[in-house]
Write a protein that holds these residues in place. Sequence first.
Motif, PDB file in Angstrom:
ATOM      1  N   LEU A   1       0.817  -1.219   0.000  1.00 27.63           N
ATOM      2  CA  LEU A   1       0.000   0.000   0.000  1.00 27.63           C
ATOM      3  C   LEU A   1       0.851   1.269   0.000  1.00 27.63           C
ATOM      4  N   GLU A   2       2.168   1.114   0.066  1.00 31.94           N
ATOM      5  CA  GLU A   2       3.068   2.269   0.198  1.00 31.94           C
ATOM      6  C   GLU A   2       3.311   2.908  -1.171  1.00 31.94           C
ATOM      7  N   ASN A   3       3.359   4.233  -1.183  1.00 33.13           N
ATOM      8  CA  ASN A   3       3.674   4.989  -2.391  1.00 33.13           C
ATOM      9  C   ASN A   3       5.034   4.581  -2.981  1.00 33.13           C
ATOM     10  N   LYS A   4       5.126   4.417  -4.280  1.00 31.03           N
ATOM     11  CA  LYS A   4       6.370   4.053  -4.994  1.00 31.03           C
ATOM     12  C   LYS A   4       6.860   2.628  -4.726  1.00 31.03           C
ATOM     13  N   VAL A   5       6.108   1.853  -3.909  1.00 30.44           N
ATOM     14  CA  VAL A   5       6.592   0.527  -3.504  1.00 30.44           C
ATOM     15  C   VAL A   5       5.733  -0.564  -4.157  1.00 30.44           C
ATOM     16  N   THR A   6       6.379  -1.610  -4.656  1.00 28.59           N
ATOM     17  CA  THR A   6       5.678  -2.732  -5.303  1.00 28.59           C
ATOM     18  C   THR A   6       6.191  -4.043  -4.727  1.00 28.59           C
ATOM     19  N   ASN A   7       5.283  -4.935  -4.374  1.00 32.41           N
ATOM     20  CA  ASN A   7       5.707  -6.273  -3.926  1.00 32.41           C
ATOM     21  C   ASN A   7       5.951  -7.180  -5.117  1.00 32.41           C
ATOM     22  N   ILE A   8       6.958  -8.044  -4.991  1.00 28.49           N
ATOM     23  CA  ILE A   8       7.143  -9.069  -6.020  1.00 28.49           C
ATOM     24  C   ILE A   8       7.230 -10.421  -5.326  1.00 28.49           C
ATOM     25  N   SER A   9       6.736 -11.462  -6.003  1.00 23.35           N
ATOM     26  CA  SER A   9       6.725 -12.759  -5.327  1.00 23.35           C
ATOM     27  C   SER A   9       7.667 -13.737  -6.014  1.00 23.35           C
ATOM     28  N   LEU A  10       8.955 -13.556  -5.760  1.00 23.78           N
ATOM     29  CA  LEU A  10       9.948 -14.518  -6.239  1.00 23.78           C
ATOM     30  C   LEU A  10      10.381 -15.359  -5.051  1.00 23.78           C
ATOM     31  N   ASP A  11      10.873 -16.552  -5.333  1.00 22.28           N
ATOM     32  CA  ASP A  11      11.382 -17.423  -4.278  1.00 22.28           C
ATOM     33  C   ASP A  11      12.756 -16.886  -3.853  1.00 22.28           C
ATOM     34  N   THR A  12      12.886 -16.487  -2.583  1.00 26.73           N
ATOM     35  CA  THR A  12      14.154 -15.878  -2.155  1.00 26.73           C
ATOM     36  C   THR A  12      15.274 -16.915  -2.009  1.00 26.73           C
ATOM     37  N   ASN A  13      14.936 -18.205  -2.129  1.00 22.61           N
ATOM     38  CA  ASN A  13      15.999 -19.222  -2.164  1.00 22.61           C
ATOM     39  C   ASN A  13      16.566 -19.388  -3.568  1.00 22.61           C
ATOM     40  N   ASP A  14      15.854 -18.831  -4.540  1.00 19.02           N
ATOM     41  CA  ASP A  14      16.274 -18.974  -5.927  1.00 19.02           C
ATOM     42  C   ASP A  14      17.038 -17.705  -6.334  1.00 19.02           C
ATOM     43  N   PHE A  15      18.346 -17.709  -6.028  1.00 17.08           N
ATOM     44  CA  PHE A  15      19.144 -16.493  -6.232  1.00 17.08           C
ATOM     45  C   PHE A  15      19.166 -16.074  -7.697  1.00 17.08           C
ATOM     46  N   ARG A  16      19.101 -17.061  -8.605  1.00 18.80           N
ATOM     47  CA  ARG A  16      19.161 -16.713 -10.035  1.00 18.80           C
ATOM     48  C   ARG A  16      17.942 -15.912 -10.475  1.00 18.80           C
ATOM     49  N   SER A  17      16.783 -16.247  -9.911  1.00 23.50           N
ATOM     50  CA  SER A  17      15.590 -15.484 -10.321  1.00 23.50           C
ATOM     51  C   SER A  17      15.666 -14.065  -9.743  1.00 23.50           C
ATOM     52  N   ILE A  18      16.296 -13.913  -8.587  1.00 27.03           N
ATOM     53  CA  ILE A  18      16.485 -12.559  -8.017  1.00 27.03           C
ATOM     54  C   ILE A  18      17.450 -11.779  -8.926  1.00 27.03           C
ATOM     55  N   GLU A  19      18.496 -12.454  -9.353  1.00 30.03           N
ATOM     56  CA  GLU A  19      19.469 -11.806 -10.248  1.00 30.03           C
ATOM     57  C   GLU A  19      18.774 -11.341 -11.539  1.00 30.03           C
ATOM     58  N   SER A  20      17.980 -12.231 -12.151  1.00 31.61           N
ATOM     59  CA  SER A  20      17.288 -11.874 -13.405  1.00 31.61           C
ATOM     60  C   SER A  20      16.377 -10.671 -13.196  1.00 31.61           C
ATOM     61  N   PHE A  21      15.673 -10.662 -12.061  1.00 37.41           N
ATOM     62  CA  PHE A  21      14.785  -9.532 -11.765  1.00 37.41           C
ATOM     63  C   PHE A  21      15.592  -8.229 -11.667  1.00 37.41           C
ATOM     64  N   CYS A  22      16.733  -8.303 -10.985  1.00 38.15           N
ATOM     65  CA  CYS A  22      17.575  -7.112 -10.801  1.00 38.15           C
ATOM     66  C   CYS A  22      18.040  -6.568 -12.155  1.00 38.15           C
ATOM     67  N   ILE A  23      18.372  -7.483 -13.058  1.00 35.43           N
ATOM     68  CA  ILE A  23      18.841  -7.047 -14.374  1.00 35.43           C
ATOM     69  C   ILE A  23      17.673  -6.413 -15.143  1.00 35.43           C
ATOM     70  N   LYS A  24      16.534  -7.105 -15.102  1.00 37.25           N
ATOM     71  CA  LYS A  24      15.364  -6.625 -15.850  1.00 37.25           C
ATOM     72  C   LYS A  24      14.920  -5.237 -15.366  1.00 37.25           C
ATOM     73  N   GLU A  25      14.912  -5.035 -14.064  1.00 36.18           N
ATOM     74  CA  GLU A  25      14.402  -3.769 -13.514  1.00 36.18           C
ATOM     75  C   GLU A  25      15.513  -2.752 -13.260  1.00 36.18           C
ATOM     76  N   LYS A  26      16.713  -3.048 -13.703  1.00 38.01           N
ATOM     77  CA  LYS A  26      17.850  -2.129 -13.502  1.00 38.01           C
ATOM     78  C   LYS A  26      17.990  -1.710 -12.029  1.00 38.01           C
ATOM     79  N   ILE A  27      18.015  -2.721 -11.170  1.00 40.31           N
ATOM     80  CA  ILE A  27      18.130  -2.463  -9.723  1.00 40.31           C
ATOM     81  C   ILE A  27      19.553  -1.978  -9.413  1.00 40.31           C
TER      82      ILE A  27
END
Length: 422
Positions: free
Chosen positions: A39-65
């Motif tokens: 519900l926070e302004n500018k904030v979005t939840n994402i539901s990736l498995d935090t044990n799956d480091f590769r999917s976190i990496e892909s997300f970071c690349i895609k969203e230019k984290i």
Amino acid sequence: MNILIIGSGGREHALAWKSAQDKSVSNVFVCPGNAGTALENKVTNISLDTNDFRSIESFCIKEKIELVIIGPEQPLVMGMADFLQSKGIKTFGPSQAAAQLEGSKTYSKDFFIKYGIPTAQYASFSDYNSSKSYLEKIEYPTVVKADGLAAGKGVIICNDKEEALKALESIFKDQAFGDAGSRVVIEEFLEGEEASFIAVVSKNKIIPLATSQDHKAVGEGDVGLNTGGMGAYSPAPIVDERLHKKIITEVMMPTMEGLISEGSPYLGFLYAGLMIKDGELKVLEFNCRFGDPETQPILIRLQSSLVELCLAAINEDMDSYSISWTKKHACGVIIASEGYPESYESNKQVTLPVKSDQDMKLFHAGTKLIDDNVVTSGGRVFCATALGDDLKSAQSKAYNLVDSVTFDGAFHRRDIGFKGIK
Ligand code: AMP
Ligand code: GLY
């Protein structure tokens, strides 16, 4: 800039809320987050498995984290920071090796002795029989601790030999903590008052955060079972200037130097849990992360940028960062679900307060959204946090906020901050 925060508790809501205030930040993603972050302004939840480091990496690349902040201990102890850093993603959090300070009580106790850091006397065992024999040689009360991560439940204070034996049986025979109980530490019981000392550390540089005090026990007057923390306030008057210096020189510096000589220099929030008596201190534990609920009252007082602070630490440029705090005091009160820290029910419909002002904030912890409705999903559900000119006014404001939140089975301690006010 886009940033990613890992975790779902009150700490992560506070980290996301504070980061989102930064003008340079366009989007804050929280994985997995809670209803408060959703519900926070500018904030979005994402539901990736935090044990799956590769999917976190892909997300970071895609969203230019450009910055990842890892909130809880589990992913740190699993090596998430090492993995993301090795992929060139700026990540604020210690390496797997440095996170052993929290991940193994035997490791941390041996480290304290090796580097001359004051701590309670102890012995460590990996089998039931030798730990049982040790019970004949010690004084009571004593403290039995599961070696590994146990979500704040692995510490058992035992008043006599019988209780200690029961604790050892539950750990070794019933495997109450699974693998986390494959070793135990049996430790001298310390009396005194506890305080949390949390700092941002980058190798041998340190920026201490405002002092704070948690309330671990579930009941008023510090009685009953230990929890993850039932409320916290900042600053903590017990940590006066003399003690503050002592903590830096006798605890934090030797720890930072020790980690460097072990080949695992620290980056991230470093949390020393201290027992203080007659102006002397001993370290109870280290956590490799920000405290929960300490984060909530500390961050509501932070005036300078959290994002810049984390980046300064990652870029080894801490000297250029100047931290600033409001002089106001902060108090955060946990609203929990009946039964916590043992079993409790979830999916209770929540009624939220309508009014709000900038000196108070209802941080969510165990909540989720179902069809736009907020329902409970954890033991600790909210942290009602407020600022005031002194601790008493912060406390009374926090309790006004507590009283405006309702759900079936809600309970809280009514005395958060009592040691700071007495
Ligand atoms: P720990 O996870 O080691 O910090 O322990 C959790 C809580 O247990 C602490 O915050 C203290 O309240 C209590 N505790 C841990 N170790 C001791 C000790 N040696 N003496 C007294 N209380 C302790
Ligand atoms: N508040 C205690 C902890 O974060 O471990």
